[in-house]
Scaffold this active site. Sequence first.
Site, short mmCIF file in Angstrom:
data_model
loop_
_atom_site.label_atom_id
_atom_site.label_comp_id
_atom_site.label_asym_id
_atom_site.label_seq_id
_atom_site.Cartn_x
_atom_site.Cartn_y
_atom_site.Cartn_z
N ARG A 153 6.36 11.18 17.11
CA ARG A 153 7.12 10.36 16.84
C ARG A 153 7.80 9.97 18.47
NH1 ARG A 153 6.93 8.13 11.75
NH2 ARG A 153 5.96 9.72 10.49
N SER A 171 8.94 5.21 11.24
CA SER A 171 8.20 4.31 12.14
C SER A 171 7.80 3.13 11.37
CB SER A 171 6.94 4.94 12.83
OG SER A 171 7.36 6.08 13.70
N GLU A 189 0.09 -0.62 5.83
CA GLU A 189 1.23 -0.15 6.72
C GLU A 189 1.16 1.35 6.94
OE1 GLU A 189 5.19 1.50 7.76
OE2 GLU A 189 4.03 1.92 6.13
N GLU A 190 0.51 2.01 5.91
CA GLU A 190 0.52 3.53 5.77
C GLU A 190 -0.87 4.00 6.79
OE1 GLU A 190 2.86 4.94 5.02
OE2 GLU A 190 3.70 4.19 3.24
N ASP A 245 0.81 -1.12 0.07
CA ASP A 245 -0.10 0.01 -0.07
C ASP A 245 0.96 1.35 -0.06
OD1 ASP A 245 0.75 -0.28 2.61
OD2 ASP A 245 -0.68 0.94 3.44
#
Lengths: 455, 455
Positions: free
Chosen positions: B327, B398, B152-153, B88
């Site tokens: 983050r 990440s 993942e996104e 993706d």
Amino acid sequence: MKTIKNYVEANQQRFLDELFELLRFPSVSADSAYSDDVRHTAEYVAQKLTDAGAENVEICSTAGHPIVYGEKIIDPAKPTVLVYGHYDVQPPDPLELWETPPFEPTVRDGKIFARGACDDKGQFYMHIKAFELMQATNTLACNVKFMIEGEEEVGSDNLGVFVKANKERLAADVVLISDTAMISLDTPSLETGLRGLSYVEVEVVGPNRDLHSGVYGGAVANPVTILAQLIASLHDENNRIAIPGFYDDVVELNEAERNSLNEAPFDEAAYKADLGINALWGEKGYTTIERTGIRPTLEVNGIWGGYIGKGAKTVLPSKANAKLSMRLVPNQDPDKITALFTKHFERIAPAYVTVKVTPHHGGHPAVTPTDSVAYRAAEKAIEEAFGKKPIPTRGGGSIPIVSLFENELGLKTVLMGFGLDSDNLHSPNEKYDIANYFKGIETIPLFHKYFAELS
Amino acid sequence: MKTIKNYVEANQQRFLDELFELLRFPSVSADSAYSDDVRHTAEYVAQKLTDAGAENVEICSTAGHPIVYGEKIIDPAKPTVLVYGHYDVQPPDPLELWETPPFEPTVRDGKIFARGACDDKGQFYMHIKAFELMQATNTLACNVKFMIEGEEEVGSDNLGVFVKANKERLAADVVLISDTAMISLDTPSLETGLRGLSYVEVEVVGPNRDLHSGVYGGAVANPVTILAQLIASLHDENNRIAIPGFYDDVVELNEAERNSLNEAPFDEAAYKADLGINALWGEKGYTTIERTGIRPTLEVNGIWGGYIGKGAKTVLPSKANAKLSMRLVPNQDPDKITALFTKHFERIAPAYVTVKVTPHHGGHPAVTPTDSVAYRAAEKAIEEAFGKKPIPTRGGGSIPIVSLFENELGLKTVLMGFGLDSDNLHSPNEKYDIANYFKGIETIPLFHKYFAELS
């Protein structure tokens, strides 16, 4: 009054139908995608002026959207009323919040819902119908000139050019505008002042491209964060505007003037309940009536930057933008304020970013005298139509051309508005009460009558 | 090495063509409008795994987008490499800034421009081609399992479910991921740590409808102004994050560790010039390498509110929104940080407005050991392919699943990335150097070889 009431009653449905037709034109002046619709609206207005009996009707081209002019001179010795209005409307966004489509007028609960219903189609069209009534009933007491423009919502720049070039054609004794609100049908009021406006767009640019916030975040200034910091710094802890020199020219009212202003009915609990808020906000030391009437303000009208779609995108955006506008009070000069803002914003921008300030449009504040013949004529007309003397109020909005008329034509303005603050101007579900529409049509001929009598 | 180079050379054009076909699928996981495209991408990946010689290939359904699995078990006694990647991609917005269409890969100056070129289609596809190479040249040294996901996104939520339900199927000795960057082809590097992530969306609601800024401005709190004030307050004057407790669990590196980290080449002038900025920003007391590697950050990824169209609209908006992400560094827990943020944001919101915080997704930070067999195998592979030993670095991005693999499968991860920081991940004009693509395909078989030898 009986003649008037009879005529309005006999023509009610047609008066509504014609307004509905006018409201169906999406005459959004801010967006060039609607240019053709704006022109068609002007053509409709011109046709309706002609139908009502106006002469020398003309769709006057400008560098932007056209101005519709028409007149009826019954006797050069009689006083002349210059009616101003605007047939353009605000953009309808956000569309999803409209209960019924913005350009398909719908009646619910005695109210007409449509973009422009109140601001200003519903209000200027009352003047065309009142004019028709006076013509048809042979009661025209003054000469009338109509100037209906199509760029009020974007700053009326070309109206200024037109007015300067047509001083003779526009010669009159007073400007009459219905583009403001009254307190209610039970508590009629007349606005005696309007705020000016300085509207700017700002852009904060950081990196030359959108960045991955994981790779660059923490090391490169985020333009949204910086813009937020800059906006936050524009008000101090008392909610005063923190731009050096901003208040220098503000005329402070004396205690008596403030007291008189605060005598207007104001129900804080009802105000908060209507808006669905728990607490009011504003400049320390002033009441809500003062904050929206006699004090200048600075509002963010829009902000955008980075990813605003669905879901999550971890981007450190290249830039962020905002639209801001400042409402000005007598004696503030919009050009001076725009310059002060620009200088300040550029000065406070940190070295991490570059900023750009683009002025959109401005307008001068205005105060209308309450001791003039025209004001007294309006007062008498409202008193006769409503059975109550109107309360003088100071409006928070801006009609930049009021000061233009004063400077270029030497004319004072009467702001005889029939809208309500709750009419959702500039918002979804804008509305205009049918009762106010007809009440306006009934009141206007009385203004003409008393203006002729008192002049 | 000669066998490898020969095979890559003989198949260069096909390797590129296949990647280009993969890049043409607009597999945007964040937007449900692309769901069919995401599924077609999974089907293509499964087909290519099968073509390359994988067995038991399966498109595994999840509550969201599917996971593609495939394997080749040559000998249960040999070590097993679990290759992870994601097919993706990030949304392509803002589209107008792309020089060529995001889903029509275009080569300019030796680089492939397309959304996903580097992140992560170009990088995971190297593993499929390296696998094909090892199969075809009979040099497969380890068992291989592929797990290529489609979320993942958007936070890999369903991958967690899948991993927990398939522990036996996924049993392996190491996880190998190419989804990070190296310093350059001249200065190869290996990431030894990744930051965690807490992603939230905030909404600030004031009045129950958009208001006319002239009528209500100055008396009703503007949600954009309030949001700006809240965002501005999230960093202190040293650009530290001003959320109570935010730094409590942060592991501070000692002087020696910091010095070693700062030995990586960093050219501040070139960095600034590449980004087009005059000054760097960040937490006081830390270098840029530290700010993006070992320090937590808070970034606004998007903001919107009010009128954002063309021209001017004088609205006091009903609400304002922002997307923010933090983050995280080792030992910060994303759930704890999300809770701290939420509590803080709700606490600082003034009574004029109501705020809502919606968590999007999170991920744990991760540190990978540099003394493991797998790390040494990667080091040797890169040294042989590049002629230089890689520098260990700490990545700012990440990959939340790294800690998932550790917790659920008991596996350490090797982050053997071949991208560059300048590849415009998550930005317009994302690219991947063709040279890096082929270099990756050459390096991966060497990893398998050395991992088998050293195990």
